[in-house]
Design a protein around this motif. Structure first.
Motif, PDB file in Angstrom:
ATOM      1  N   MET A 152      42.869  68.721  48.572  1.00  0.00           N
ATOM      2  CA  MET A 152      41.686  67.923  48.224  1.00  0.00           C
ATOM      3  C   MET A 152      41.917  66.487  48.666  1.00  0.00           C
ATOM      4  O   MET A 152      42.893  65.857  48.292  1.00  0.00           O
ATOM      5  N   THR A 153      41.043  65.965  49.491  1.00  0.00           N
ATOM      6  CA  THR A 153      41.184  64.623  50.009  1.00  0.00           C
ATOM      7  C   THR A 153      40.881  63.606  48.932  1.00  0.00           C
ATOM      8  O   THR A 153      39.914  63.724  48.208  1.00  0.00           O
ATOM      9  N   GLY A 154      41.694  62.558  48.833  1.00  0.00           N
ATOM     10  CA  GLY A 154      41.383  61.451  47.944  1.00  0.00           C
ATOM     11  C   GLY A 154      42.027  61.547  46.581  1.00  0.00           C
ATOM     12  O   GLY A 154      41.966  60.599  45.837  1.00  0.00           O
ATOM     13  N   ARG A 205      36.917  76.342  47.689  1.00  0.00           N
ATOM     14  CA  ARG A 205      35.492  76.095  47.751  1.00  0.00           C
ATOM     15  C   ARG A 205      34.957  76.705  49.032  1.00  0.00           C
ATOM     16  O   ARG A 205      35.447  76.407  50.125  1.00  0.00           O
ATOM     17  N   PRO A 206      33.960  77.537  48.954  1.00  0.00           N
ATOM     18  CA  PRO A 206      33.412  78.155  50.149  1.00  0.00           C
ATOM     19  C   PRO A 206      32.975  77.094  51.140  1.00  0.00           C
ATOM     20  O   PRO A 206      32.456  76.048  50.782  1.00  0.00           O
ATOM     21  N   GLU A 207      33.169  77.374  52.432  1.00  0.00           N
ATOM     22  CA  GLU A 207      32.821  76.409  53.468  1.00  0.00           C
ATOM     23  C   GLU A 207      31.347  76.058  53.454  1.00  0.00           C
ATOM     24  O   GLU A 207      30.957  74.938  53.774  1.00  0.00           O
ATOM     25  N   ALA A 208      30.502  76.983  52.971  1.00  0.00           N
ATOM     26  CA  ALA A 208      29.071  76.722  52.936  1.00  0.00           C
ATOM     27  C   ALA A 208      28.722  75.609  51.971  1.00  0.00           C
ATOM     28  O   ALA A 208      27.693  74.962  52.101  1.00  0.00           O
ATOM     29  N   ASP A 209      29.620  75.376  50.980  1.00  0.00           N
ATOM     30  CA  ASP A 209      29.340  74.335  49.994  1.00  0.00           C
ATOM     31  C   ASP A 209      29.789  72.964  50.482  1.00  0.00           C
ATOM     32  O   ASP A 209      29.557  71.969  49.827  1.00  0.00           O
ATOM     33  N   SER A 210      30.493  72.900  51.609  1.00  0.00           N
ATOM     34  CA  SER A 210      31.040  71.640  52.074  1.00  0.00           C
ATOM     35  C   SER A 210      30.062  70.901  52.961  1.00  0.00           C
ATOM     36  O   SER A 210      29.460  71.481  53.851  1.00  0.00           O
ATOM     37  N   PRO A 211      29.890  69.604  52.772  1.00  0.00           N
ATOM     38  CA  PRO A 211      28.994  68.840  53.615  1.00  0.00           C
ATOM     39  C   PRO A 211      29.689  68.283  54.852  1.00  0.00           C
ATOM     40  O   PRO A 211      29.175  67.361  55.470  1.00  0.00           O
ATOM     41  N   ARG A 212      30.849  68.867  55.251  1.00  0.00           N
ATOM     42  CA  ARG A 212      31.597  68.315  56.357  1.00  0.00           C
ATOM     43  C   ARG A 212      30.797  68.330  57.666  1.00  0.00           C
ATOM     44  O   ARG A 212      31.018  67.493  58.538  1.00  0.00           O
ATOM     45  N   GLY A 250      35.582  62.078  51.652  1.00  0.00           N
ATOM     46  CA  GLY A 250      36.582  62.730  52.495  1.00  0.00           C
ATOM     47  C   GLY A 250      36.019  63.909  53.249  1.00  0.00           C
ATOM     48  O   GLY A 250      36.328  64.118  54.429  1.00  0.00           O
ATOM     49  N   GLU A 251      35.147  64.689  52.622  1.00  0.00           N
ATOM     50  CA  GLU A 251      34.616  65.901  53.251  1.00  0.00           C
ATOM     51  C   GLU A 251      33.648  65.605  54.380  1.00  0.00           C
ATOM     52  O   GLU A 251      33.518  66.402  55.317  1.00  0.00           O
ATOM     53  N   ILE A 252      32.937  64.453  54.328  1.00  0.00           N
ATOM     54  CA  ILE A 252      32.030  64.138  55.419  1.00  0.00           C
ATOM     55  C   ILE A 252      32.757  63.442  56.561  1.00  0.00           C
ATOM     56  O   ILE A 252      32.144  63.072  57.559  1.00  0.00           O
ATOM     57  N   GLY A 253      34.079  63.245  56.368  1.00  0.00           N
ATOM     58  CA  GLY A 253      34.860  62.627  57.432  1.00  0.00           C
ATOM     59  C   GLY A 253      34.568  61.157  57.581  1.00  0.00           C
ATOM     60  O   GLY A 253      34.522  60.644  58.710  1.00  0.00           O
ATOM     61  N   ALA A 254      34.346  60.460  56.472  1.00  0.00           N
ATOM     62  CA  ALA A 254      34.054  59.022  56.540  1.00  0.00           C
ATOM     63  C   ALA A 254      35.205  58.306  57.220  1.00  0.00           C
ATOM     64  O   ALA A 254      36.344  58.336  56.752  1.00  0.00           O
ATOM     65  N   GLY A 255      34.906  57.646  58.329  1.00  0.00           N
ATOM     66  CA  GLY A 255      35.959  57.066  59.151  1.00  0.00           C
ATOM     67  C   GLY A 255      36.756  55.992  58.448  1.00  0.00           C
ATOM     68  O   GLY A 255      37.949  55.846  58.693  1.00  0.00           O
ATOM     69  N   ARG A 256      36.124  55.232  57.596  1.00  0.00           N
ATOM     70  CA  ARG A 256      36.830  54.132  56.936  1.00  0.00           C
ATOM     71  C   ARG A 256      37.201  54.480  55.498  1.00  0.00           C
ATOM     72  O   ARG A 256      37.504  53.601  54.702  1.00  0.00           O
TER      73      ARG A 256
END
Length: 521
Positions: A1-3, A11-18, A148-154
């Motif tokens: 888990m990021t952060g 968590r199913p991949e379908a639930d991720s907003p990545r 973290g899941e959306i890959g926020a660059g900063r």
């Protein structure tokens, strides 16, 4: 888990907003970091509202604020730990915001209603506080996961915490400076409930392709409920006040210092500050004559008089019977002095004393006023609130009385109300002993039906003979015989051993609370 540390359930991949599009990523990051600030402000505001309601209804603000802060932070810790079991971070965050909007928004309203209906405070207040703390504790871990899941660059977790702490600063400044002077506690809770729901709505829209219809329906219903309650919060608060006080409410105002309520019934007017009655026109003359005239009669000079507290002007009215050259009224809350100076029907109760050109109103803390020094006074009348907490107990300490002696002339006389020698005798005699450090004192009492048997302490320079000049014409209660009888205490109310009240120890609030609790709780 990021952060955050530790592992999380699958968590199913379908639930991720990545898989959010690159074009939306920056906007989502800005929204979520801004959301962090908003939810931090709302969470602390709920905590401050709960602490204020608790101190208003249960008394002892120091104790109630301490309890509320401890319970709230503990619940937040449990909520942060429990967030790891939330499968979909976005859905969990939105649901938390909906829950906060409902529970936090309605907490003050439900607590006041419960108190008015069945005099229950602790269960609804602390139940709501724990629920709000649990949901608030989940917010930052869930936001960190989403970022973290959306890959926020900063994205860095410390950035989220920095914004969260900034929100705490904003809330702590806004609550006393903006919210309390302009909103009732009920309205403030509902406004911030709508703010949490607005955060939920924005997040729902941002991740609308990931969330189902049920969440939208829950959000819409919650918005409607909280919005309707806010629209009707004025009439609802009025109805609750009427039930609490029993009489017609002719004035109700929440200032940065206290809740002011004035009631009227069949020509009888009463003033309440934070729910405690300050006077009843049916018998206030007994209290104010007993407070003022023995000190004025004992003073060799009465040219310059200071009255501390007593923003309703009743004590000033009695002082003016002695034709002083100047009276300075020192009262903390300008709303009280303005109300009893400017509103004709209330000003009439003090014979328009606060409009007299000899009267100067100073809105300041009595301790700070005494400490700052200045002109010397012949008489000091202390019509101060009961010492139910540490802040008020300062005005009954040896240190305060030492400062006060510095504001009096060489033969200056002081008198203070000192609570009930029946209901809180230990507290009454602590006040007397404390004033006796540096003064000769005369404790006395008077029966005031609204309060019961009430006590006062008259102080004069050591070695000065206690004298009583002739009282002014027109007094309804006090005369020479009443004054002689007032100095007699029976076995239940007579002198008791005990400590002196000092800034470093403050035994007075404990004795005050223990005495009243023994009778009424």
């Amino acid at each position: 888990m990021t952060g955050q540390g530790g592992s999380a359930p699958h968590r199913p991949e379908a639930d991720s907003p990545r898989d959010i599009s690159a074009g939306k990523k920056t906007g989502a990051e800005i929204w979520l970091l801004g959301t962090t600030l908003v939810v931090a402000v709302a969470g602390l505001i709920y905590e401050l509202i709960a602490a204020t309601v608790s101190s208003y209804l249960l008394g002892d603000s120091v104790r109630q604020f301490s309890f509320v802060i401890g319970v709230f932070l503990s619940a937040m810790g449990v909520g942060a730990w429990a967030s790891r079991y939330v499968g979909c971070a976005v859905q969990g965050f939105v649901r938390a915001q909906i829950g906060l909007g409902l529970i936090g928004g309605f907490a003050a309203l439900v607590t006041f209603f419960s108190y008015a209906a069945v005099e229950a405070v602790a269960l609804p207040l602390y139940g709501a506080l724990i629920a709000v703390g649990l949901l608030s504790g989940m917010e930052i871990p869930l936001l960190a996961r989403i970022l973290g899941e959306i890959g926020a660059g900063r994205f860095r977790f410390e950035n989220v915490l920095s914004v969260d702490y900034l929100g705490a600063l904003v809330a702590s400044l806004a609550f006393p400076l903006l919210i309390v002077p302009n909103l009732s506690l009920i309205s403030a809770g509902l406004v911030f409930g709508l703010l949490n729901l607005a955060v939920a709505g924005g997040t729902l829209w941002l991740f609308r392709d990931r969330l189902g219809r049920a969440v939208w329906l829950a959000w819409g219903g919650s918005m409607a409920a909280v919005g309707a309650a806010l629209i009707w919060s004025g009439p609802v608060a009025g109805a609750l006040d009427a039930r609490l006080y029993g009489d017609e409410i002719v004035w109700s105002e929440r200032t940065e210092y206290q809740q002011i309520v004035v009631t009227r019934h069949r020509g009888r007017t009463r003033l309440f500050l934070d729910g405690a009655v300050q006077f009843d026109t049916r018998d206030e003359y007994r209290y104010h004559e007993a407070l003022v005239h023995p000190a004025m009669a004992a003073a060799p000079r009465r040219t310059e008089v200071v009255v501390m507290g007593g923003g309703d002007g009743m004590a000033v009215r009695e002082v003016l019977r002695w034709a002083p050259a100047r009276v300075v009224l020192v009262d903390l809350d300008p709303a009280v002095t303005a109300l009893f100076r400017d509103r004709d029907d209330l000003a009439a109760l003090n014979d328009f004393a606060l409009r007299d050109p000899r009267v100067e109103i100073v809105n300041a803390d009595a301790f700070a006023w005494a400490r700052d020094g200045g002109a010397a006074f012949d008489v000091a009348v202390l019509d101060l609130p009961d010492p139910k907490n540490l802040s008020l107990s300062r005005l009954y300490t040896a240190e305060f009385y030492r400062l006060l002696r510095g504001r009096l002339s060489a033969q200056g006389v002081a008198v203070t109300q000192a609570g009930s020698p029946v209901f809180a005798p230990d507290a009454f005699w602590i006040v007397a002993r404390t004033m006796a450090e540096g003064w000769d004192v005369t404790p006395y009492r008077a029966y005031v039906p609204s309060f019961g048997m009430w006590g006062f302490v008259l102080a004069r320079p050591e070695g000065m003979r206690l004298r009583q000049a002739a009282y002014p014409e027109g007094l309804r209660y006090l005369d020479a015989e009443v004054w002689a009888a007032a100095q007699v205490f029976d076995g239940d109310t007579g002198p008791r051993d005990g400590p002196v009240n000092r800034l470093s120890t403050h035994p007075l609030p404990r004795a005050y609370e223990a005495g009243w609790d023994a009778w009424f709780r």
